[in-house]
Motif scaffolding. Sequence first.
Motif, PDB file in Angstrom:
ATOM      1  N   PRO A   1      58.237  47.757  33.842  1.00  0.00           N
ATOM      2  CA  PRO A   1      57.834  48.986  34.535  1.00  0.00           C
ATOM      3  C   PRO A   1      57.784  50.156  33.559  1.00  0.00           C
ATOM      4  O   PRO A   1      58.217  50.052  32.412  1.00  0.00           O
ATOM      5  CB  PRO A   1      58.946  49.174  35.571  1.00  0.00           C
ATOM      6  N   SER A   2      57.260  51.271  34.031  1.00  0.00           N
ATOM      7  CA  SER A   2      57.265  52.481  33.212  1.00  0.00           C
ATOM      8  C   SER A   2      58.706  52.921  32.977  1.00  0.00           C
ATOM      9  O   SER A   2      59.620  52.537  33.722  1.00  0.00           O
ATOM     10  CB  SER A   2      56.478  53.595  33.896  1.00  0.00           C
ATOM     11  N   LEU A   3      58.912  53.741  31.960  1.00  0.00           N
ATOM     12  CA  LEU A   3      60.277  54.165  31.628  1.00  0.00           C
ATOM     13  C   LEU A   3      60.936  54.941  32.781  1.00  0.00           C
ATOM     14  O   LEU A   3      62.096  54.655  33.118  1.00  0.00           O
ATOM     15  CB  LEU A   3      60.253  55.004  30.344  1.00  0.00           C
ATOM     16  N   PRO A   4      60.253  55.906  33.427  1.00  0.00           N
ATOM     17  CA  PRO A   4      60.890  56.584  34.572  1.00  0.00           C
ATOM     18  C   PRO A   4      61.216  55.633  35.719  1.00  0.00           C
ATOM     19  O   PRO A   4      62.282  55.732  36.337  1.00  0.00           O
ATOM     20  CB  PRO A   4      59.849  57.629  34.993  1.00  0.00           C
ATOM     21  N   GLU A   5      60.304  54.697  35.993  1.00  0.00           N
ATOM     22  CA  GLU A   5      60.558  53.724  37.060  1.00  0.00           C
ATOM     23  C   GLU A   5      61.725  52.813  36.694  1.00  0.00           C
ATOM     24  O   GLU A   5      62.544  52.445  37.551  1.00  0.00           O
ATOM     25  CB  GLU A   5      59.299  52.894  37.308  1.00  0.00           C
ATOM     26  N   TYR A   6      61.818  52.461  35.432  1.00  0.00           N
ATOM     27  CA  TYR A   6      62.930  51.617  34.965  1.00  0.00           C
ATOM     28  C   TYR A   6      64.264  52.341  35.161  1.00  0.00           C
ATOM     29  O   TYR A   6      65.249  51.735  35.605  1.00  0.00           O
ATOM     30  CB  TYR A   6      62.707  51.287  33.496  1.00  0.00           C
ATOM     31  N   ALA A   7      64.283  53.624  34.841  1.00  0.00           N
ATOM     32  CA  ALA A   7      65.506  54.416  35.044  1.00  0.00           C
ATOM     33  C   ALA A   7      65.855  54.496  36.527  1.00  0.00           C
ATOM     34  O   ALA A   7      67.032  54.417  36.904  1.00  0.00           O
ATOM     35  CB  ALA A   7      65.322  55.815  34.458  1.00  0.00           C
ATOM     36  N   ARG A   8      64.848  54.630  37.390  1.00  0.00           N
ATOM     37  CA  ARG A   8      65.106  54.677  38.838  1.00  0.00           C
ATOM     38  C   ARG A   8      65.670  53.342  39.327  1.00  0.00           C
ATOM     39  O   ARG A   8      66.570  53.319  40.175  1.00  0.00           O
ATOM     40  CB  ARG A   8      63.824  55.024  39.587  1.00  0.00           C
ATOM     41  N   GLN A   9      65.147  52.251  38.816  1.00  0.00           N
ATOM     42  CA  GLN A   9      65.665  50.938  39.209  1.00  0.00           C
ATOM     43  C   GLN A   9      67.123  50.767  38.791  1.00  0.00           C
ATOM     44  O   GLN A   9      67.934  50.197  39.539  1.00  0.00           O
ATOM     45  CB  GLN A   9      64.802  49.839  38.592  1.00  0.00           C
ATOM     46  N   LEU A  10      67.455  51.249  37.605  1.00  0.00           N
ATOM     47  CA  LEU A  10      68.852  51.178  37.151  1.00  0.00           C
ATOM     48  C   LEU A  10      69.764  52.002  38.047  1.00  0.00           C
ATOM     49  O   LEU A  10      70.862  51.564  38.414  1.00  0.00           O
ATOM     50  CB  LEU A  10      68.955  51.673  35.706  1.00  0.00           C
ATOM     51  N   TRP A  11      69.322  53.195  38.387  1.00  0.00           N
ATOM     52  CA  TRP A  11      70.129  54.052  39.255  1.00  0.00           C
ATOM     53  C   TRP A  11      70.338  53.399  40.613  1.00  0.00           C
ATOM     54  O   TRP A  11      71.426  53.474  41.197  1.00  0.00           O
ATOM     55  CB  TRP A  11      69.471  55.417  39.409  1.00  0.00           C
ATOM     56  N   ALA A  12      69.297  52.723  41.131  1.00  0.00           N
ATOM     57  CA  ALA A  12      69.413  52.047  42.424  1.00  0.00           C
ATOM     58  C   ALA A  12      70.426  50.906  42.367  1.00  0.00           C
ATOM     59  O   ALA A  12      70.988  50.516  43.400  1.00  0.00           O
ATOM     60  CB  ALA A  12      68.048  51.524  42.860  1.00  0.00           C
ATOM     61  N   ARG A  13      70.673  50.373  41.186  1.00  0.00           N
ATOM     62  CA  ARG A  13      71.613  49.261  41.024  1.00  0.00           C
ATOM     63  C   ARG A  13      72.927  49.701  40.403  1.00  0.00           C
ATOM     64  O   ARG A  13      73.660  48.895  39.830  1.00  0.00           O
ATOM     65  CB  ARG A  13      70.959  48.160  40.179  1.00  0.00           C
ATOM     66  N   ARG A  14      73.234  50.974  40.529  1.00  0.00           N
ATOM     67  CA  ARG A  14      74.458  51.499  39.914  1.00  0.00           C
ATOM     68  C   ARG A  14      75.707  50.834  40.493  1.00  0.00           C
ATOM     69  O   ARG A  14      76.699  50.637  39.775  1.00  0.00           O
ATOM     70  CB  ARG A  14      74.530  53.022  40.089  1.00  0.00           C
ATOM     71  N   HIS A  15      75.680  50.486  41.776  1.00  0.00           N
ATOM     72  CA  HIS A  15      76.854  49.845  42.381  1.00  0.00           C
ATOM     73  C   HIS A  15      77.062  48.446  41.798  1.00  0.00           C
ATOM     74  O   HIS A  15      78.212  48.015  41.600  1.00  0.00           O
ATOM     75  CB  HIS A  15      76.684  49.778  43.900  1.00  0.00           C
ATOM     76  N   PHE A  16      75.968  47.738  41.529  1.00  0.00           N
ATOM     77  CA  PHE A  16      76.077  46.430  40.888  1.00  0.00           C
ATOM     78  C   PHE A  16      76.661  46.572  39.492  1.00  0.00           C
ATOM     79  O   PHE A  16      77.518  45.770  39.075  1.00  0.00           O
ATOM     80  CB  PHE A  16      74.694  45.767  40.805  1.00  0.00           C
ATOM     81  N   ILE A  17      76.221  47.586  38.735  1.00  0.00           N
ATOM     82  CA  ILE A  17      76.696  47.785  37.363  1.00  0.00           C
ATOM     83  C   ILE A  17      78.204  48.017  37.347  1.00  0.00           C
ATOM     84  O   ILE A  17      78.944  47.420  36.554  1.00  0.00           O
ATOM     85  CB  ILE A  17      75.953  48.958  36.702  1.00  0.00           C
TER      86      ILE A  17
END
Length: 311
Positions: A40-56
Amino acid sequence: MSETTHDSAVAMSAPPSPDDGLSAAELAKKYGLAVSGARPSLPEYARQLWARRHFIVAFSRAKMTAQYSQAKLGQVWQVATPLLNAGVYLLIFGLLMQQSKGMGIATYIPFLVTGVFVFTFTQSSALAGVRSISGNLGLVRALHFPRAALPISFAMQQLQQLLLSMCVLFLFLLGFGHMPDPSWALIVPVLVLQFFFNTGLAMVMARAGSKTPDLAQLLPFITRTWMYASGVMYNMVEALEKAHAPKWVVDVLSANPAAVYIDLMRWSLIDDHSHIHLPPHVWLLAVGWAVVVGAGGFVYFWKAEEQYGRG
Protein backbone atom coordinates in the motif's frame (compact mmCIF):
# COMPACT_ATOMS: atom_id res chain seq x y z
CA MET A 1 -17.47 -20.13 -39.11
CA SER A 2 -17.32 -23.90 -39.32
CA GLU A 3 -15.00 -26.60 -40.53
CA THR A 4 -15.51 -30.23 -41.64
CA THR A 5 -13.61 -32.90 -39.74
CA HIS A 6 -12.25 -36.14 -41.20
CA ASP A 7 -15.44 -38.01 -40.27
CA SER A 8 -17.64 -35.38 -41.94
CA ALA A 9 -18.82 -34.00 -38.59
CA VAL A 10 -19.17 -30.27 -38.43
CA ALA A 11 -17.41 -28.45 -35.57
CA MET A 12 -18.13 -24.86 -34.69
CA SER A 13 -15.13 -22.66 -33.84
CA ALA A 14 -15.35 -20.53 -30.68
CA PRO A 15 -16.25 -16.89 -31.25
CA PRO A 16 -13.47 -14.39 -30.55
CA SER A 17 -13.32 -13.20 -26.92
CA PRO A 18 -13.70 -9.50 -26.19
CA ASP A 19 -10.63 -9.89 -23.94
CA ASP A 20 -8.35 -10.99 -26.76
CA GLY A 21 -5.35 -8.75 -27.09
CA LEU A 22 -5.65 -7.20 -23.62
CA SER A 23 -2.57 -7.19 -21.40
CA ALA A 24 -2.65 -8.57 -17.85
CA ALA A 25 -2.73 -5.03 -16.44
CA GLU A 26 -5.66 -4.10 -18.74
CA LEU A 27 -7.55 -7.24 -17.77
CA ALA A 28 -7.03 -6.49 -14.06
CA LYS A 29 -8.28 -2.95 -14.52
CA LYS A 30 -11.31 -4.11 -16.55
CA TYR A 31 -12.46 -6.60 -13.93
CA GLY A 32 -11.42 -4.63 -10.86
CA LEU A 33 -8.69 -7.04 -9.78
CA ALA A 34 -5.78 -6.15 -7.49
CA VAL A 35 -2.48 -7.85 -6.74
CA SER A 36 -2.73 -9.96 -3.59
CA GLY A 37 -0.35 -8.62 -0.94
CA ALA A 38 0.51 -5.51 -2.95
CA ARG A 39 2.37 -2.80 -1.06
CA PRO A 40 0.00 0.00 0.00
CA SER A 41 0.96 3.66 -0.09
CA LEU A 42 3.03 4.90 2.83
CA PRO A 43 0.14 6.85 4.49
CA GLU A 44 -2.18 3.86 4.07
CA TYR A 45 0.50 1.57 5.51
CA ALA A 46 0.79 3.82 8.57
CA ARG A 47 -3.01 3.76 8.98
CA GLN A 48 -3.02 -0.04 8.82
CA LEU A 49 -0.36 -0.19 11.53
CA TRP A 50 -2.31 2.16 13.75
CA ALA A 51 -5.43 0.02 13.27
CA ARG A 52 -3.43 -2.98 14.54
CA ARG A 53 -1.89 -1.21 17.51
CA HIS A 54 -3.68 -3.53 19.95
CA PHE A 55 -2.18 -6.56 18.22
CA ILE A 56 1.30 -5.00 18.40
CA VAL A 57 1.01 -4.38 22.15
CA ALA A 58 -0.51 -7.80 22.86
CA PHE A 59 2.13 -9.57 20.75
CA SER A 60 4.98 -7.77 22.54
CA ARG A 61 3.54 -8.70 25.94
CA ALA A 62 3.08 -12.33 24.92
CA LYS A 63 6.67 -12.54 23.68
CA MET A 64 7.93 -10.95 26.88
CA THR A 65 6.00 -13.46 29.02
CA ALA A 66 7.07 -16.44 26.94
CA GLN A 67 10.75 -15.47 26.78
CA TYR A 68 11.66 -16.91 30.19
CA SER A 69 8.67 -19.23 30.64
CA GLN A 70 10.94 -22.31 30.86
CA ALA A 71 13.23 -20.78 33.51
CA LYS A 72 12.49 -21.32 37.19
CA LEU A 73 13.06 -17.65 38.01
CA GLY A 74 10.88 -16.58 35.10
CA GLN A 75 10.65 -12.84 34.52
CA VAL A 76 13.37 -12.17 37.13
CA TRP A 77 15.91 -12.87 34.37
CA GLN A 78 14.76 -9.77 32.51
CA VAL A 79 16.51 -7.73 35.19
CA ALA A 80 19.05 -10.29 36.41
CA THR A 81 20.74 -10.71 33.02
CA PRO A 82 21.87 -7.07 32.55
CA LEU A 83 22.71 -6.88 36.26
CA LEU A 84 25.00 -9.91 35.97
CA ASN A 85 26.63 -8.33 32.92
CA ALA A 86 27.14 -5.16 34.94
CA GLY A 87 28.70 -7.23 37.73
CA VAL A 88 31.21 -8.76 35.31
CA TYR A 89 32.10 -5.33 33.89
CA LEU A 90 32.47 -3.96 37.42
CA LEU A 91 34.96 -6.69 38.27
CA ILE A 92 37.02 -6.31 35.08
CA PHE A 93 36.81 -2.59 34.32
CA GLY A 94 36.00 -1.10 37.70
CA LEU A 95 38.26 -3.11 39.99
CA LEU A 96 40.97 -4.75 37.88
CA MET A 97 41.42 -2.00 35.29
CA GLN A 98 40.70 0.80 37.81
CA GLN A 99 38.25 2.66 35.56
CA SER A 100 36.46 3.80 38.71
CA LYS A 101 39.59 5.63 39.86
CA GLY A 102 38.90 9.33 40.23
CA MET A 103 35.17 8.75 39.97
CA GLY A 104 34.49 6.98 43.23
CA ILE A 105 32.62 3.72 43.61
CA ALA A 106 29.40 5.55 44.61
CA THR A 107 29.38 7.26 41.22
CA TYR A 108 30.95 4.52 39.12
CA ILE A 109 28.41 1.78 39.92
CA PRO A 110 25.35 3.89 38.93
CA PHE A 111 27.41 5.16 35.98
CA LEU A 112 28.09 1.56 34.88
CA VAL A 113 24.60 0.14 35.52
CA THR A 114 22.97 3.03 33.64
CA GLY A 115 25.24 2.46 30.67
CA VAL A 116 24.59 -1.30 30.62
CA PHE A 117 20.81 -0.94 30.85
CA VAL A 118 20.56 1.77 28.20
CA PHE A 119 22.88 0.04 25.75
CA THR A 120 21.15 -3.32 26.30
CA PHE A 121 17.90 -1.64 25.22
CA THR A 122 19.38 -0.75 21.83
CA GLN A 123 21.39 -3.95 21.45
CA SER A 124 18.42 -6.21 22.21
CA SER A 125 16.16 -4.26 19.85
CA ALA A 126 18.62 -4.80 17.00
CA LEU A 127 19.10 -8.51 17.80
CA ALA A 128 15.35 -9.10 18.09
CA GLY A 129 14.65 -7.08 14.94
CA VAL A 130 17.02 -9.10 12.76
CA ARG A 131 14.99 -12.25 13.51
CA SER A 132 11.54 -10.65 13.58
CA ILE A 133 10.66 -11.68 10.00
CA SER A 134 12.86 -14.73 9.41
CA GLY A 135 11.90 -16.18 12.80
CA ASN A 136 8.15 -15.73 12.29
CA LEU A 137 7.67 -16.92 8.71
CA GLY A 138 4.68 -19.07 9.68
CA LEU A 139 2.81 -16.03 10.94
CA VAL A 140 3.93 -13.88 8.00
CA ARG A 141 2.74 -16.43 5.43
CA ALA A 142 -0.50 -17.32 7.18
CA LEU A 143 -1.93 -13.88 7.89
CA HIS A 144 -2.18 -10.60 6.01
CA PHE A 145 -1.05 -7.66 8.15
CA PRO A 146 1.55 -4.87 7.90
CA ARG A 147 4.84 -6.69 8.44
CA ALA A 148 6.30 -3.69 10.28
CA ALA A 149 4.10 -4.72 13.21
CA LEU A 150 6.66 -7.44 14.02
CA PRO A 151 9.86 -5.36 14.46
CA ILE A 152 7.83 -2.64 16.20
CA SER A 153 6.42 -5.17 18.67
CA PHE A 154 9.90 -6.55 19.39
CA ALA A 155 11.23 -3.03 20.04
CA MET A 156 8.25 -2.46 22.35
CA GLN A 157 9.08 -5.69 24.17
CA GLN A 158 12.60 -4.39 24.84
CA LEU A 159 11.16 -1.09 26.10
CA GLN A 160 9.03 -2.98 28.62
CA GLN A 161 12.09 -4.86 29.81
CA LEU A 162 14.02 -1.62 30.19
CA LEU A 163 11.23 -0.08 32.27
CA LEU A 164 11.49 -3.02 34.67
CA SER A 165 15.26 -2.57 34.79
CA MET A 166 14.84 1.14 35.53
CA CYS A 167 13.10 0.27 38.80
CA VAL A 168 16.25 -1.57 39.87
CA LEU A 169 18.40 1.31 38.61
CA PHE A 170 16.50 3.75 40.83
CA LEU A 171 17.29 1.54 43.82
CA PHE A 172 20.98 1.64 42.91
CA LEU A 173 20.88 5.42 42.62
CA LEU A 174 19.18 5.84 46.00
CA GLY A 175 21.48 3.28 47.62
CA PHE A 176 24.56 5.23 46.50
CA GLY A 177 23.24 8.60 47.62
CA HIS A 178 21.83 10.00 44.36
CA MET A 179 18.56 11.52 45.46
CA PRO A 180 15.60 12.30 43.15
CA ASP A 181 16.09 15.55 41.27
CA PRO A 182 14.02 17.54 38.74
CA SER A 183 16.53 16.38 36.09
CA TRP A 184 15.15 12.85 36.52
CA ALA A 185 12.12 13.97 34.51
CA LEU A 186 14.39 14.18 31.46
CA ILE A 187 14.55 10.38 31.28
CA VAL A 188 11.08 10.44 29.66
CA PRO A 189 12.08 12.34 26.49
CA VAL A 190 15.37 10.40 26.39
CA LEU A 191 13.52 7.08 26.43
CA VAL A 192 11.00 8.28 23.82
CA LEU A 193 13.78 9.36 21.46
CA GLN A 194 15.75 6.17 22.03
CA PHE A 195 12.64 4.06 21.43
CA PHE A 196 12.06 5.72 18.04
CA PHE A 197 15.72 5.18 17.16
CA ASN A 198 15.60 1.53 18.27
CA THR A 199 12.38 0.88 16.35
CA GLY A 200 13.88 2.25 13.14
CA LEU A 201 17.03 0.20 13.73
CA ALA A 202 14.93 -2.94 14.34
CA MET A 203 13.10 -2.40 11.02
CA VAL A 204 16.38 -1.95 9.13
CA MET A 205 17.69 -5.15 10.72
CA ALA A 206 14.41 -6.98 10.01
CA ARG A 207 14.60 -6.28 6.28
CA ALA A 208 18.29 -7.16 6.14
CA GLY A 209 17.74 -10.33 8.19
CA SER A 210 14.84 -11.48 6.02
CA LYS A 211 17.19 -11.63 3.03
CA THR A 212 20.38 -12.66 4.84
CA PRO A 213 19.56 -14.92 7.81
CA ASP A 214 23.29 -15.29 8.57
CA LEU A 215 23.28 -11.66 9.70
CA ALA A 216 21.76 -12.87 12.97
CA GLN A 217 25.02 -14.73 13.67
CA LEU A 218 27.22 -11.75 12.80
CA LEU A 219 25.25 -9.03 14.57
CA PRO A 220 26.31 -9.91 18.16
CA PHE A 221 29.95 -9.23 17.22
CA ILE A 222 28.98 -5.90 15.65
CA THR A 223 26.97 -4.79 18.68
CA ARG A 224 29.76 -5.86 21.04
CA THR A 225 32.20 -3.64 19.15
CA TRP A 226 29.62 -0.86 19.27
CA MET A 227 29.36 -1.28 23.04
CA TYR A 228 33.10 -0.77 23.55
CA ALA A 229 32.94 2.30 21.29
CA SER A 230 30.10 3.86 23.29
CA GLY A 231 31.69 4.24 26.74
CA VAL A 232 29.39 1.80 28.52
CA MET A 233 32.00 0.67 31.06
CA TYR A 234 34.28 3.71 31.23
CA ASN A 235 34.62 7.40 30.52
CA MET A 236 35.24 7.12 26.79
CA VAL A 237 36.41 10.68 26.18
CA GLU A 238 38.91 10.53 29.03
CA ALA A 239 40.24 7.17 27.79
CA LEU A 240 40.62 8.44 24.23
CA GLU A 241 42.42 11.57 25.37
CA LYS A 242 44.82 9.49 27.44
CA ALA A 243 45.51 7.43 24.31
CA HIS A 244 46.14 10.69 22.38
CA ALA A 245 43.39 9.90 19.87
CA PRO A 246 42.72 12.58 17.21
CA LYS A 247 39.99 15.02 18.15
CA TRP A 248 37.81 13.98 15.21
CA VAL A 249 37.81 10.40 16.54
CA VAL A 250 36.66 11.66 19.95
CA ASP A 251 33.92 13.77 18.33
CA VAL A 252 32.68 10.97 16.07
CA LEU A 253 32.52 8.37 18.83
CA SER A 254 30.86 10.83 21.21
CA ALA A 255 28.17 11.55 18.60
CA ASN A 256 27.31 7.91 17.93
CA PRO A 257 23.68 7.29 18.93
CA ALA A 258 24.33 4.74 21.68
CA ALA A 259 26.80 7.09 23.38
CA VAL A 260 24.41 10.04 23.02
CA TYR A 261 21.49 8.28 24.72
CA ILE A 262 23.72 6.78 27.42
CA ASP A 263 25.28 10.16 28.25
CA LEU A 264 21.89 11.89 28.34
CA MET A 265 20.50 9.26 30.71
CA ARG A 266 23.56 9.46 32.97
CA TRP A 267 23.43 13.24 32.99
CA SER A 268 19.74 13.13 33.95
CA LEU A 269 20.14 10.63 36.80
CA ILE A 270 23.59 11.00 38.36
CA ASP A 271 24.39 13.96 40.61
CA ASP A 272 28.08 14.15 39.77
CA HIS A 273 28.14 15.40 36.16
CA SER A 274 31.90 15.96 36.06
CA HIS A 275 32.54 12.49 34.59
CA ILE A 276 29.80 12.68 31.95
CA HIS A 277 30.76 14.10 28.57
CA LEU A 278 27.93 15.66 26.62
CA PRO A 279 28.87 16.52 23.02
CA PRO A 280 27.79 19.93 21.70
CA HIS A 281 24.13 20.11 20.66
CA VAL A 282 23.50 16.77 22.36
CA TRP A 283 19.71 17.11 22.27
CA LEU A 284 19.82 17.92 18.56
CA LEU A 285 21.88 14.79 18.04
CA ALA A 286 19.41 12.72 20.04
CA VAL A 287 16.43 14.07 18.07
CA GLY A 288 18.30 13.77 14.77
CA TRP A 289 19.19 10.11 15.31
CA ALA A 290 15.61 9.32 16.33
CA VAL A 291 14.12 11.04 13.27
CA VAL A 292 16.66 9.87 10.69
CA VAL A 293 16.84 6.22 11.80
CA GLY A 294 13.22 5.99 12.99
CA ALA A 295 11.60 7.47 9.88
CA GLY A 296 14.27 6.20 7.51
CA GLY A 297 14.02 2.67 8.89
CA PHE A 298 10.24 2.73 8.51
CA VAL A 299 10.42 3.77 4.85
CA TYR A 300 13.25 1.32 4.15
CA PHE A 301 11.22 -1.54 5.61
CA TRP A 302 8.01 -0.51 3.81
CA LYS A 303 9.71 -0.55 0.41
CA ALA A 304 10.21 -4.32 0.67
CA GLU A 305 6.75 -5.09 2.11
CA GLU A 306 5.77 -7.35 -0.81
CA GLN A 307 8.91 -9.48 -0.45
CA TYR A 308 8.58 -10.67 3.15
CA GLY A 309 7.73 -14.35 3.52
CA ARG A 310 8.21 -15.15 -0.16
CA GLY A 311 10.80 -17.32 -1.78
